[in-house]
Design a protein around this motif. Structure first.
Motif, PDB file in Angstrom:
ATOM      1  N   TYR A  15       0.817  -1.211   0.000  1.00 43.05           N
ATOM      2  CA  TYR A  15       0.000   0.000   0.000  1.00 43.05           C
ATOM      3  C   TYR A  15       0.851   1.261   0.000  1.00 43.05           C
ATOM      4  O   TYR A  15       0.486   2.261  -0.625  1.00 43.05           O
ATOM      5  N   LYS A  18       1.796   1.659  -3.548  1.00 43.70           N
ATOM      6  CA  LYS A  18       0.610   2.082  -4.309  1.00 43.70           C
ATOM      7  C   LYS A  18       0.378   3.579  -4.123  1.00 43.70           C
ATOM      8  O   LYS A  18       0.063   4.292  -5.081  1.00 43.70           O
ATOM      9  N   CYS A  22       0.378   6.702  -6.903  1.00 41.22           N
ATOM     10  CA  CYS A  22      -0.746   7.642  -7.012  1.00 41.22           C
ATOM     11  C   CYS A  22      -0.362   9.062  -6.594  1.00 41.22           C
ATOM     12  O   CYS A  22      -1.170   9.990  -6.724  1.00 41.22           O
TER      13      CYS A  22
END
Length: 71
Positions: A15, A18, A22
């Motif tokens: 995460y 990730k 982003c």
């Protein structure tokens, strides 16, 4: 660190990465890489160890086979 804790940390790394992709994190790649290195070190104790779960599964399969008269 237990296996469950390591798995939890690995998901945190996923995460974190990730969020980097982003553009929604305040963690630097260097910080994330440092945390991944720590997790890797924690994994090493399990690298050469027998997998108790697989061993237990083999025992259960052998017992089932014996009960079915295949051994």
């Amino acid at each position: 660190m237990t296996k469950l804790q390591i798995i939890s940390r690995l998901w945190s790394h996923v995460y974190d990465l990730k969020m980097v992709v982003c553009g929604q994190t305040e963690k630097s790649m260097e910080e994330i890489e440092r945390e991944i290195d720590i997790t890797e070190c924690e994994c090493r104790r399990y690298a050469d160890a027998d997998d108790e779960e697989l061993y237990a599964l083999d025992i259960l399969r052998a017992a089932k086979a014996m009960n079915e008269g295949r051994m």
